[in-house]
Design a protein around this motif. Sequence first.
Motif, PDB file in Angstrom:
ATOM      1  N   LYS A  66      33.212  36.028  47.060  1.00  0.00           N
ATOM      2  CA  LYS A  66      33.288  37.416  46.613  1.00  0.00           C
ATOM      3  C   LYS A  66      33.021  38.376  47.772  1.00  0.00           C
ATOM      4  CE  LYS A  66      31.866  36.030  41.964  1.00  0.00           C
ATOM      5  NZ  LYS A  66      30.719  35.908  41.031  1.00  0.00           N
ATOM      6  N   ARG A  67      32.027  38.069  48.610  1.00  0.00           N
ATOM      7  CA  ARG A  67      31.757  38.921  49.775  1.00  0.00           C
ATOM      8  C   ARG A  67      32.911  38.879  50.765  1.00  0.00           C
ATOM      9  NH1 ARG A  67      26.075  37.815  52.450  1.00  0.00           N
ATOM     10  NH2 ARG A  67      26.983  39.363  53.848  1.00  0.00           N
ATOM     11  N   TYR A  68      33.419  37.667  50.986  1.00  0.00           N
ATOM     12  CA  TYR A  68      34.518  37.456  51.948  1.00  0.00           C
ATOM     13  C   TYR A  68      35.758  38.237  51.519  1.00  0.00           C
ATOM     14  CZ  TYR A  68      38.254  34.749  54.261  1.00  0.00           C
ATOM     15  OH  TYR A  68      39.364  34.341  54.978  1.00  0.00           O
ATOM     16  N   MET A  69      36.157  38.090  50.260  1.00  0.00           N
ATOM     17  CA  MET A  69      37.354  38.788  49.792  1.00  0.00           C
ATOM     18  C   MET A  69      37.136  40.295  49.785  1.00  0.00           C
ATOM     19  SD  MET A  69      39.561  36.457  49.562  1.00  0.00           S
ATOM     20  CE  MET A  69      40.894  37.462  48.887  1.00  0.00           C
ATOM     21  N   GLY A  70      35.890  40.716  49.593  1.00  0.00           N
ATOM     22  CA  GLY A  70      35.587  42.132  49.693  1.00  0.00           C
ATOM     23  C   GLY A  70      35.823  42.662  51.099  1.00  0.00           C
ATOM     24  N   GLU A  71      35.394  41.898  52.102  1.00  0.00           N
ATOM     25  CA  GLU A  71      35.601  42.306  53.495  1.00  0.00           C
ATOM     26  C   GLU A  71      37.084  42.299  53.848  1.00  0.00           C
ATOM     27  OE1 GLU A  71      33.399  43.582  55.355  1.00  0.00           O
ATOM     28  OE2 GLU A  71      31.620  43.111  54.156  1.00  0.00           O
ATOM     29  N   ILE A  72      37.812  41.302  53.362  1.00  0.00           N
ATOM     30  CA  ILE A  72      39.255  41.240  53.621  1.00  0.00           C
ATOM     31  C   ILE A  72      39.938  42.453  52.985  1.00  0.00           C
ATOM     32  CG2 ILE A  72      41.370  39.955  53.113  1.00  0.00           C
ATOM     33  CD1 ILE A  72      39.727  38.604  55.259  1.00  0.00           C
ATOM     34  N   SER A  73      39.505  42.807  51.772  1.00  0.00           N
ATOM     35  CA  SER A  73      40.085  43.954  51.071  1.00  0.00           C
ATOM     36  C   SER A  73      39.820  45.264  51.817  1.00  0.00           C
ATOM     37  CB  SER A  73      39.514  44.035  49.650  1.00  0.00           C
ATOM     38  OG  SER A  73      40.027  45.144  48.954  1.00  0.00           O
ATOM     39  N   LYS A  74      38.640  45.384  52.421  1.00  0.00           N
ATOM     40  CA  LYS A  74      38.318  46.598  53.184  1.00  0.00           C
ATOM     41  C   LYS A  74      39.271  46.803  54.352  1.00  0.00           C
ATOM     42  CE  LYS A  74      33.318  46.521  52.251  1.00  0.00           C
ATOM     43  NZ  LYS A  74      31.989  46.298  52.878  1.00  0.00           N
ATOM     44  N   LEU A  75      39.878  45.710  54.829  1.00  0.00           N
ATOM     45  CA  LEU A  75      40.836  45.793  55.936  1.00  0.00           C
ATOM     46  C   LEU A  75      42.238  46.145  55.437  1.00  0.00           C
ATOM     47  CD1 LEU A  75      39.704  42.634  57.945  1.00  0.00           C
ATOM     48  CD2 LEU A  75      39.181  45.025  58.458  1.00  0.00           C
ATOM     49  N   GLY A  76      42.355  46.351  54.113  1.00  0.00           N
ATOM     50  CA  GLY A  76      43.645  46.683  53.543  1.00  0.00           C
ATOM     51  C   GLY A  76      44.553  45.471  53.361  1.00  0.00           C
ATOM     52  N   LEU A  77      43.956  44.288  53.308  1.00  0.00           N
ATOM     53  CA  LEU A  77      44.734  43.052  53.218  1.00  0.00           C
ATOM     54  C   LEU A  77      44.598  42.436  51.833  1.00  0.00           C
ATOM     55  CD1 LEU A  77      43.694  41.521  56.657  1.00  0.00           C
ATOM     56  CD2 LEU A  77      45.765  42.820  56.134  1.00  0.00           C
ATOM     57  N   THR A  78      45.697  41.916  51.331  1.00  0.00           N
ATOM     58  CA  THR A  78      45.695  41.248  50.018  1.00  0.00           C
ATOM     59  C   THR A  78      46.457  39.926  50.127  1.00  0.00           C
ATOM     60  OG1 THR A  78      47.660  42.531  49.389  1.00  0.00           O
ATOM     61  CG2 THR A  78      45.500  43.371  48.685  1.00  0.00           C
ATOM     62  N   PRO A  79      45.887  38.946  50.818  1.00  0.00           N
ATOM     63  CA  PRO A  79      46.580  37.662  50.959  1.00  0.00           C
ATOM     64  C   PRO A  79      46.774  36.984  49.609  1.00  0.00           C
ATOM     65  CG  PRO A  79      44.294  37.477  51.667  1.00  0.00           C
ATOM     66  CD  PRO A  79      44.553  38.935  51.428  1.00  0.00           C
ATOM     67  N   LYS A  80      47.972  36.458  49.374  1.00  0.00           N
ATOM     68  CA  LYS A  80      48.276  35.797  48.109  1.00  0.00           C
ATOM     69  C   LYS A  80      48.138  34.291  48.270  1.00  0.00           C
ATOM     70  CE  LYS A  80      51.413  39.389  46.415  1.00  0.00           C
ATOM     71  NZ  LYS A  80      52.785  39.704  45.924  1.00  0.00           N
ATOM     72  N   PHE A  81      47.251  33.703  47.487  1.00  0.00           N
ATOM     73  CA  PHE A  81      47.081  32.255  47.474  1.00  0.00           C
ATOM     74  C   PHE A  81      46.421  31.855  46.163  1.00  0.00           C
ATOM     75  CE2 PHE A  81      43.397  34.010  49.788  1.00  0.00           C
ATOM     76  CZ  PHE A  81      42.335  33.498  49.044  1.00  0.00           C
ATOM     77  N   ILE A  82      46.499  30.579  45.835  1.00  0.00           N
ATOM     78  CA  ILE A  82      45.847  30.072  44.631  1.00  0.00           C
ATOM     79  C   ILE A  82      44.351  29.989  44.913  1.00  0.00           C
ATOM     80  CG2 ILE A  82      45.658  28.135  43.025  1.00  0.00           C
ATOM     81  CD1 ILE A  82      48.604  27.499  43.684  1.00  0.00           C
ATOM     82  N   PRO A  83      43.505  30.753  44.231  1.00  0.00           N
ATOM     83  CA  PRO A  83      42.083  30.873  44.586  1.00  0.00           C
ATOM     84  C   PRO A  83      41.214  29.747  44.036  1.00  0.00           C
ATOM     85  CG  PRO A  83      42.559  32.328  42.774  1.00  0.00           C
ATOM     86  CD  PRO A  83      43.875  31.676  43.126  1.00  0.00           C
ATOM     87  N   LYS A  84      41.633  28.515  44.288  1.00  0.00           N
ATOM     88  CA  LYS A  84      40.827  27.364  43.882  1.00  0.00           C
ATOM     89  C   LYS A  84      41.028  26.246  44.886  1.00  0.00           C
ATOM     90  CE  LYS A  84      42.053  25.152  40.174  1.00  0.00           C
ATOM     91  NZ  LYS A  84      42.430  24.806  38.781  1.00  0.00           N
ATOM     92  N   PRO A  85      40.089  25.304  44.977  1.00  0.00           N
ATOM     93  CA  PRO A  85      40.183  24.219  45.957  1.00  0.00           C
ATOM     94  C   PRO A  85      41.441  23.370  45.758  1.00  0.00           C
ATOM     95  CG  PRO A  85      37.974  24.353  45.049  1.00  0.00           C
ATOM     96  CD  PRO A  85      38.825  25.264  44.219  1.00  0.00           C
ATOM     97  N   PHE A  86      41.928  22.815  46.858  1.00  0.00           N
ATOM     98  CA  PHE A  86      43.123  21.980  46.837  1.00  0.00           C
ATOM     99  C   PHE A  86      42.760  20.557  47.259  1.00  0.00           C
ATOM    100  CE2 PHE A  86      46.967  20.365  49.123  1.00  0.00           C
ATOM    101  CZ  PHE A  86      47.810  20.284  48.028  1.00  0.00           C
ATOM    102  N   ASP A  87      43.125  19.590  46.437  1.00  0.00           N
ATOM    103  CA  ASP A  87      42.937  18.166  46.755  1.00  0.00           C
ATOM    104  C   ASP A  87      41.473  17.776  46.938  1.00  0.00           C
ATOM    105  OD1 ASP A  87      45.370  16.992  46.484  1.00  0.00           O
ATOM    106  OD2 ASP A  87      45.667  16.540  48.598  1.00  0.00           O
ATOM    107  N   MET A  88      40.565  18.462  46.256  1.00  0.00           N
ATOM    108  CA  MET A  88      39.148  18.143  46.374  1.00  0.00           C
ATOM    109  C   MET A  88      38.554  17.642  45.061  1.00  0.00           C
ATOM    110  SD  MET A  88      37.556  21.064  48.922  1.00  0.00           S
ATOM    111  CE  MET A  88      35.944  20.268  48.892  1.00  0.00           C
ATOM    112  N   GLY A  89      39.350  17.570  44.030  1.00  0.00           N
ATOM    113  CA  GLY A  89      38.844  17.126  42.738  1.00  0.00           C
ATOM    114  C   GLY A  89      37.934  18.145  42.075  1.00  0.00           C
ATOM    115  N   ILE A  90      38.065  19.406  42.471  1.00  0.00           N
ATOM    116  CA  ILE A  90      37.263  20.493  41.894  1.00  0.00           C
ATOM    117  C   ILE A  90      38.212  21.440  41.177  1.00  0.00           C
ATOM    118  CG2 ILE A  90      35.702  22.415  42.387  1.00  0.00           C
ATOM    119  CD1 ILE A  90      34.829  20.916  44.916  1.00  0.00           C
ATOM    120  N   ASP A  91      38.030  21.612  39.887  1.00  0.00           N
ATOM    121  CA  ASP A  91      38.968  22.393  39.085  1.00  0.00           C
ATOM    122  C   ASP A  91      38.617  23.869  38.978  1.00  0.00           C
ATOM    123  OD1 ASP A  91      40.586  20.197  38.534  1.00  0.00           O
ATOM    124  OD2 ASP A  91      39.371  19.596  36.808  1.00  0.00           O
ATOM    125  N   LYS A  92      37.372  24.231  39.217  1.00  0.00           N
ATOM    126  CA  LYS A  92      36.973  25.633  39.080  1.00  0.00           C
ATOM    127  C   LYS A  92      37.506  26.470  40.247  1.00  0.00           C
ATOM    128  CE  LYS A  92      32.583  24.902  36.614  1.00  0.00           C
ATOM    129  NZ  LYS A  92      31.121  25.119  36.694  1.00  0.00           N
TER     130      LYS A  92
END
Length: 308
Positions: free
Chosen positions: A104-130
Amino acid sequence: MTDLKLPQLPYGSWTETRVTIHLILQIMGKTRLGLTHRKNHWWFITIYVSARGFSTFTIPLDKGLSSLEIELDVLQKAVTISHSEKGTTQIKLESGLTVAHFYKRYMGEISKLGLTPKFIPKPFDMGIDKPFEELEDYSSFDWNAIRRFWQLMQWNNSIFKEFSGRFYGKTCPVQIYWHHMDLAVTRFSGKKLPPMDKSVRISDRDTYSHEQISCGFWVGDDTIPEPMYYSYTYPSPEGLDKETLKPESAKWADSNGSPMALLSYDDVRSLPDPRQAVLDFLESSYLAGAKLSGWKVKELTTPSLKDV
């Protein structure tokens, strides 16, 4: 070389920290994915070993007029976000900081730079579903273990770059694929392969579009719970697992029905010349696959400057 003190990194000794760091590297890598133009074989999403930790290196922004770099700074114990025009900010990685809170802090800092990177916001290939923003169970930062991991990746990075320089054909950068957190380098013969079925996930269809021999190092997983070097040829030629590997402790193992060459890091640490042992493993496993697959090995070998 016998006085070379390579760090120990037992798989089970830093599990909670390893998973926490892995998740943070995935967030960094996904940010690069969301902001970078596509490059073949997913080379536009990877991260790299840096002089201070692990970095995306430069991500061009604003049609190339500015840039971004994100680094997990092991020395500062922080993730540093640097914008060429808007300055630098840090998020300190302290025990108790959950991945959810970091995200949440990280995405807040990225947003302050005017950036909105698009990606699936969950782990990939780690067996973690949240999704990342709900990961409250990961908050461990054993900096002694993280520093050993970084030192080991620096050492392997230098070896893989030396090995990479011996090849004259298409080869990828020495880079970290964050889905498995492995350092890898791949050589290509130049032969295009038939396209995979559309039912195969797109990450694999693009990765394995051409004949290749890939090698790398990863810190282990639940299947092989120890740091390990690996090499595989794709497609795998008949008889590959009968070829001789170096050093003697290297072996062939089955990996989803195909041979994979393996060399234990702990075995490497015990040898008189660990660096040469890894180079021998990389070279012998490459030659095994290249010979049986009909690669033009001599033409693909980097000549000395006097022969150029």
